[in-house]
Design an enzyme around this catalytic site. Structure first.
Site, mmCIF file in Angstrom:
data_model
loop_
_atom_site.group_PDB
_atom_site.id
_atom_site.type_symbol
_atom_site.label_atom_id
_atom_site.label_comp_id
_atom_site.label_asym_id
_atom_site.label_seq_id
_atom_site.Cartn_x
_atom_site.Cartn_y
_atom_site.Cartn_z
ATOM 1 N N TYR A 91 41.203 38.471 51.466
ATOM 2 C CA TYR A 91 40.234 39.435 50.870
ATOM 3 C C TYR A 91 40.802 40.627 50.890
ATOM 4 O O TYR A 91 40.271 41.723 51.926
ATOM 5 C CB TYR A 91 38.979 39.336 51.453
ATOM 6 N N LEU A 244 25.272 33.694 44.050
ATOM 7 C CA LEU A 244 23.818 34.348 43.135
ATOM 8 C C LEU A 244 24.576 34.728 41.672
ATOM 9 O O LEU A 244 24.654 35.862 41.107
ATOM 10 C CB LEU A 244 24.146 36.174 43.932
#
Length: 317
Positions: A91, A244
């Site tokens: 990341y 989401l």
């Protein structure tokens, strides 16, 4: 405790939030206590609403992240009750790395903070996921996470399979056995798998205990429902990514809006609450680099959906 060139879309809603009512957002402090806890690996108690660090460095290919903002968001997440944090050494943006930001924000780590990371995908400095780590490369990946986070032992390490694609039906046994050996050495406390099939989970469990699964799953993306239930039966945490939508699934669905209107909540809060209600094994890890959106996400821990809500949203699988 602690502890493809295609760019993935972070697992969150918008960077700015919609106004919500008092029942969903007021007094967000300690909101993660609402959904209860999970006994990770039967040994570590974690809240069922955590925090994902993927967005902290900024987008994987610009714009640049903001160190001060990322540190503030991370610290606020812990203040709001997120004691489980999901990260990975891969990341990073051109200017920031998630693990560096977590270390700056939280080190020395509180004893009740659990940090999970992932190894497997290899990503070069241009951002391309160019390969998966071979068994002989996994020790170096684990050691990189240890160094970047500034810890002696990693709380939980997932073996991520298939880079950014899903449903890669390949053996993970040799690679998972390497992580199991590193666990025996004391470099890792608990093991997980990510982006796996039921067969791959069974293969991993035949080698060493599996504490957690991290796969794609959400209220409008319920294809992995059988594995969610399998994890619940086995006492394994299931940690959805893209819960989401991740920018790939439009949450503007009518029934989501209806449930949100009933509770004075956003559709993103409803999506988080749905997962928590869907299975006792689910631990939600929504990510954001926005303080306002963080407050919204954590407030979802107090949103209780009733039988009518769940019937409207569905429980497929």
């Amino acid at each position: 405790m602690t502890s493809s060139s295609a760019e993935p879309t972070p697992d969150s809603g918008p960077s700015s939030t919609t106004s919500t009512s008092t029942n969903a957002t007021a007094d967000a402090t300690n909101s993660a206590s609402g959904p209860g806890v999970f006994e990770l690996g039967g040994t570590v108690t974690i809240p069922r609403l955590g925090f994902g660090a993927m967005q902290l460095p900024g987008r994987w290919s610009g714009p640049a992240g903001d160190t001060v903002k990322a540190v503030a968001v991370t610290r606020r997440a812990v203040e709001l009750g997120a004691r489980y944090i999901d990260t990975a050494a891969f990341y990073f943006s051109p200017t920031h790395r998630a693990n560096d930001l977590l270390r700056e924000a939280l080190s020395p780590y509180a004893s009740d903070v659990t940090i999970a990371t992932k190894v497997g995908p290899l990503r070069n400095e241009t951002g391309e996921m160019y390969a998966e780590a071979r068994p002989d490369q996994l020790r170096a990946e684990v050691e990189r996470n240890l160094e970047d986070l500034g810890v002696d032992t990693l709380d939980l390490v997932h073996l991520r399979v298939g880079r950014l694609s899903g449903g890669v039906a390949e053996s993970l046994g040799e690679r998972f056995a390497v992580l199991a050996a590193l666990r025996e050495e004391g470099l890792i406390r608990q093991l997980g798998v990510s982006n796996v099939t039921s067969g791959q989970l069974a293969e991993a469990r035949s080698i060493a205990p599996v504490a957690a699964v991290q796969n794609r799953f959400g209220v409008l993306d319920q294809g992995d429902a059988p594995l969610v239930d399998e994890c619940a039966d086995a006492g394994i945490a299931y940690m959805p990514f893209f819960a989401l939508g991740g920018g790939h699934t439009d949450l503007g669905q009518e029934n989501l809006r209806k449930v949100g209107e009933r509770h004075g909540a956003t559709v993103h809060q409803v999506a988080i609450a749905w997962g928590l209600a869907r299975s006792p094994s689910i631990v939600q890890i929504p990510g954001t680099a926005s303080l306002a959106h963080l407050e919204e996400n954590m407030a979802a821990g107090r949103l209780v959906l009733d039988e009518d809500d769940m019937a409207l949203l569905g429980r497929r699988g």
